[in-house]
Design a protein around this motif. Structure first.
Motif, mmCIF file in Angstrom:
data_model
loop_
_atom_site.group_PDB
_atom_site.id
_atom_site.type_symbol
_atom_site.label_atom_id
_atom_site.label_comp_id
_atom_site.label_asym_id
_atom_site.label_seq_id
_atom_site.Cartn_x
_atom_site.Cartn_y
_atom_site.Cartn_z
ATOM 1 N N ALA A 69 22.980 -60.992 -47.414
ATOM 2 C CA ALA A 69 22.268 -60.809 -48.465
ATOM 3 C C ALA A 69 21.878 -59.446 -48.903
ATOM 4 C CB ALA A 69 21.090 -61.527 -48.972
ATOM 5 N N VAL A 70 22.807 -58.521 -48.510
ATOM 6 C CA VAL A 70 22.916 -57.057 -48.601
ATOM 7 C C VAL A 70 23.826 -56.412 -49.548
ATOM 8 C CG1 VAL A 70 21.167 -56.753 -46.571
ATOM 9 C CG2 VAL A 70 23.630 -56.561 -46.626
ATOM 10 N N ALA A 74 26.659 -58.659 -57.649
ATOM 11 C CA ALA A 74 25.952 -59.379 -56.954
ATOM 12 C C ALA A 74 25.894 -60.962 -57.462
ATOM 13 C CB ALA A 74 24.688 -58.959 -56.825
ATOM 14 N N ARG A 75 25.749 -61.193 -58.889
ATOM 15 C CA ARG A 75 25.847 -62.400 -59.432
ATOM 16 C C ARG A 75 27.130 -63.155 -59.229
ATOM 17 N NH1 ARG A 75 21.063 -63.514 -62.557
ATOM 18 N NH2 ARG A 75 19.750 -61.826 -62.464
ATOM 19 N N GLU A 76 28.224 -62.414 -59.107
ATOM 20 C CA GLU A 76 29.519 -63.164 -58.937
ATOM 21 C C GLU A 76 29.823 -63.935 -57.750
ATOM 22 O OE1 GLU A 76 32.366 -59.885 -59.503
ATOM 23 O OE2 GLU A 76 32.117 -59.529 -61.554
ATOM 24 N N PRO A 83 15.629 -55.540 -59.091
ATOM 25 C CA PRO A 83 14.963 -54.281 -60.035
ATOM 26 C C PRO A 83 15.910 -54.341 -61.215
ATOM 27 C CG PRO A 83 15.254 -53.451 -57.575
ATOM 28 C CD PRO A 83 15.809 -54.802 -57.919
ATOM 29 N N ASP A 84 14.914 -53.927 -62.299
ATOM 30 C CA ASP A 84 15.297 -54.194 -63.592
ATOM 31 C C ASP A 84 14.804 -53.228 -64.400
ATOM 32 O OD1 ASP A 84 16.791 -55.168 -65.700
ATOM 33 O OD2 ASP A 84 15.248 -56.730 -66.277
ATOM 34 N N LEU A 115 19.311 -58.071 -51.545
ATOM 35 C CA LEU A 115 19.656 -58.909 -52.547
ATOM 36 C C LEU A 115 18.920 -60.401 -52.532
ATOM 37 C CD1 LEU A 115 23.539 -58.321 -52.638
ATOM 38 C CD2 LEU A 115 21.868 -57.124 -53.934
ATOM 39 N N ARG A 116 18.857 -60.948 -53.680
ATOM 40 C CA ARG A 116 18.274 -62.245 -53.539
ATOM 41 C C ARG A 116 19.015 -63.197 -54.283
ATOM 42 N NH1 ARG A 116 14.182 -58.405 -54.002
ATOM 43 N NH2 ARG A 116 12.046 -58.918 -52.749
#
Length: 478
Positions: A114-115, A131-133, A140-141, A222-223
């Protein structure tokens, strides 16, 4: 560089040195190129003229620039997308602009760990999409996520819309590759979940605004991507009533992913820019988002809280409807930039003091006659009182060309007075003069009041340790 014939000769020699140190096409002193890279989004225009622009394509280019800068005594201003709001990437006279936006590769996305391992020029939203793929997300947004870079986010420890639940950029940075002022490359941190070996140099570099070194690589946490999100838009008769509603939501124990608050003047500015009619529904707009497996249940509880004090509540569960609601928040700053020259302040106070801070900002606006539009990351106490000077003092001229250069001294006295009062309010309420934008060039005059003499001196000594000759971002940060 200034200073007559001698200064011109020194500038010519320095320019030639950078040209020979970099591969062909990576150095430019063309006037149009320099103009396109010398400023950031803050509205700050340093006097004088930068020496040129170095376009880094890789780590070796960054090392070559810093070695040459050290040898010639040339200041260096690092630039990504130029979305900074405190003047940190606005290059001073004689500086080399080191543009790292071309270093934009995602080098690794590891699902088991998860990185992500990325270069500094990667766009924030591009990393999140990648990442969402694979079922993950980059949390962070910042509001500028569609155009801001990871390197810039790290330099300022950027916050954003999802901070209340997921934290600021620092919470997602595990390790860094950094080129120091003398051109040495060092690596900090790790890619493991845990690790306490040595001092936390990674945390020190995050938020250092380019004053300690140049970030050339980052290992990021990443989460899991949220399986579900629900967005609520609530309209209120006053900004204070909306703040009270946020306090009531927090009292339920629900940790919302987002709680963004726009005051009436900002909502009206967004309407004027977008052709919308949000202001017809209320004098303040609160956007709340829940996410994860319990998003619907949490949204039900939040909506129950909002239904009493709000004039109206709208709910969106599908991505398209949610994006439409959130578009108003992301359009806020561009809408204000249409009105005039904006100075974006960035204070944070304890959440219990948010209502008092907002009320005081309204009083400051009335007392000084300065127009202030307020946006807030309400769930974490971060307010953005945005001062709009006037329509004739725009960052750009009406013909699309750059207007006259303006230094800090040319900001009107009443604006400085309003800013003084805003920052003093933050400190009086136990807060900070910057929650996420950084000190840059525009907030240095208030930093000492927050840090105190001993703390400030210690941090300045740390900066000198990393950069003894002071070539990195002079006049910025500490």
């Amino acid at each position: 560089m200034t200073g007559g014939t001698a200064g011109a000769a020194a500038a010519a020699a320095a320019g030639a040195a950078f040209a020979s140190a970099l591969p062909a096409g990576r150095w430019s002193q063309d006037g149009a190129v320099v103009d396109a890279h010398r400023l950031d989004r803050s509205g700050w225009r340093p006097p004088g003229r930068p020496l040129g622009v170095a376009f880094a394509g890789g780590v070796d280019d960054v090392r070559a620039v810093l070695r040459t800068a050290l040898a010639s005594g040339t200041p260096v201003t690092v630039r990504g997308a130029g979305t900074g709001l405190a003047g940190g990437a606005a290059a001073p006279d004689g500086a080399v602009i080191l543009d790292v936006s071309g270093m934009n590769r995602i080098r690794e996305l590891s699902v088991p760990d998860a990185v992500a391992v990325v270069e500094p020029g990667v766009i924030t939203d591009d990393l999140d999409r990648a990442a969402r793929e694979v079922g993950l997300s980059y949390s962070p947004d910042p509001a500028s996520s569609a155009i801001s870079t990871i390197g810039g986010n790290i330099a300022t420890n950027a916050g954003g819309l999802r901070c209340a639940k997921y934290g600021v950029t620092r919470e997602s940075v595990l390790g860094l590759d950094v080129v120091l002022a003398d051109g040495e490359l060092v690596s900090t941190g790790r890619r493991t979940v845990k690790g306490v070996a040595g001092y936390d140099l990674t945390g020190l570099f995050v938020g250092s605004e380019g004053t300690l070194g140049v970030v050339v690589g980052a290992t990021l946490r990443l989460r899991p991507a949220p399986r579900r999100t629900v967005t609520l838009a609530a309209f209120f008769d006053s900004f204070g009533a909306a703040v009270d509603a946020v306090t009531a939501i927090m009292a339920t124990g629900i940790v919302v992913a987002m709680a963004e608050l726009l005051d009436g003047p900002t909502v009206r500015a967004v309407d004027a820019a977008t052709g919308g009619d949000l202001a017809d529904a209320g004098q303040a707009l609160l956007l709340v988002q829940t996410d994860g497996a319990g998003a619907d249940d949490e949204a039900d509880a939040v909506e129950a809280v909002l239904r009493g004090p709000a004039r109206a509540v709208r709910r969106a569960a599908d991505p398209a409807a949610a994006a439409e609601l959130l578009a108003a928040r992301r359009a806020a700053l561009p809408s204000l930039e249409r009105i005039g020259r904006v100075l974006i302040e960035d204070i944070a106070v304890p959440r219990s003091q948010l209502a008092r801070a907002a009320a005081r900002i309204t009083e400051i606006s009335a007392a000084t006659g300065v127009r202030i539009f307020t946006i807030a990351h309400a769930a974490d106490g971060n307010l953005h009182p945005i001062i709009v000077v006037d329509g004739s003092d725009r960052l750009n001229g009406t013909d699309g060309t750059d207007g006259p250069d303006r230094a800090a001294d040319e900001i009107p006295a009443d604006v400085w007075k309003a800013a003084d009062l805003i920052f003093q309010t933050a400190l009086d309420l136990g807060g900070t003069v910057t929650g996420e934008h950084g000190i840059g060039a525009l907030k240095r005059r208030w930093l000492g009041a927050e840090l105190g003499t001993a703390n400030h001196s210690l941090q300045q000594r740390l900066r000198h340790l990393f950069d003894p000759t002071g070539i990195l971002s002079p006049g910025r940060g500490l």
